[in-house]
Write a protein that holds these residues in place. Sequence first.
Motif, PDB file in Angstrom:
ATOM      1  N   LEU A  32       0.843  10.771  10.119  1.00 43.13           N
ATOM      2  CA  LEU A  32       0.015   9.568  10.155  1.00 43.13           C
ATOM      3  C   LEU A  32      -1.189   9.782   9.228  1.00 43.13           C
ATOM      4  O   LEU A  32      -1.963  10.723   9.417  1.00 43.13           O
ATOM      5  N   VAL A  33      -1.310   8.917   8.208  1.00 39.19           N
ATOM      6  CA  VAL A  33      -2.321   9.121   7.173  1.00 39.19           C
ATOM      7  C   VAL A  33      -3.141   7.848   6.973  1.00 39.19           C
ATOM      8  O   VAL A  33      -2.602   6.746   6.955  1.00 39.19           O
ATOM      9  N   GLN A  34      -4.461   8.030   6.811  1.00 44.67           N
ATOM     10  CA  GLN A  34      -5.372   6.923   6.553  1.00 44.67           C
ATOM     11  C   GLN A  34      -5.803   6.977   5.089  1.00 44.67           C
ATOM     12  O   GLN A  34      -6.093   8.045   4.553  1.00 44.67           O
ATOM     13  N   PHE A  35      -5.849   5.810   4.462  1.00 45.59           N
ATOM     14  CA  PHE A  35      -6.298   5.681   3.078  1.00 45.59           C
ATOM     15  C   PHE A  35      -7.444   4.681   3.050  1.00 45.59           C
ATOM     16  O   PHE A  35      -7.291   3.541   3.464  1.00 45.59           O
ATOM     17  N   VAL A  36      -8.607   5.126   2.568  1.00 46.16           N
ATOM     18  CA  VAL A  36      -9.750   4.243   2.401  1.00 46.16           C
ATOM     19  C   VAL A  36      -9.912   4.046   0.903  1.00 46.16           C
ATOM     20  O   VAL A  36     -10.089   5.005   0.157  1.00 46.16           O
ATOM     21  N   VAL A  37      -9.820   2.786   0.469  1.00 49.89           N
ATOM     22  CA  VAL A  37      -9.887   2.470  -0.957  1.00 49.89           C
ATOM     23  C   VAL A  37     -11.039   1.506  -1.221  1.00 49.89           C
ATOM     24  O   VAL A  37     -11.425   0.730  -0.344  1.00 49.89           O
TER      25      VAL A  37
END
Length: 119
Positions: A32-37
């Motif tokens: 489970l991975v979070q990406f903040v862009v």
Amino acid sequence: MQERPGEVTRMAPMPEGLEYRGIETRLLDGELVQFVVGMGPKAEPEHVERYAECAAAQYALIRGYGFARHVRTNIDKEDNGGWRGDAVYTISPSLPRGLKTIDAEVVAGNCAENGIPMV
């Protein structure tokens, strides 16, 4: 974007002049991975979603996985006029169950063709 075996989906080109302000990647738990862009003021919410999707696709490939499944994306307009996206994906070696799955190799290729930065 859900892929069927043997089906290749091409993304529409992104508009000229979009500002990509970077990607932060956080491993939340196992796969489970979070990406903040971040993006500049010329972007629209769908551009922010695609930027995060590109990050997820490349990250999956870097980790040796072939697929990702979209869990959620929150998009906010920042005070400076730019945009912030907070997206969560699961990554997996085989096609996961769900409606919002992506073939990481296909999506990363499309992102590269369209000049969208990745992880």
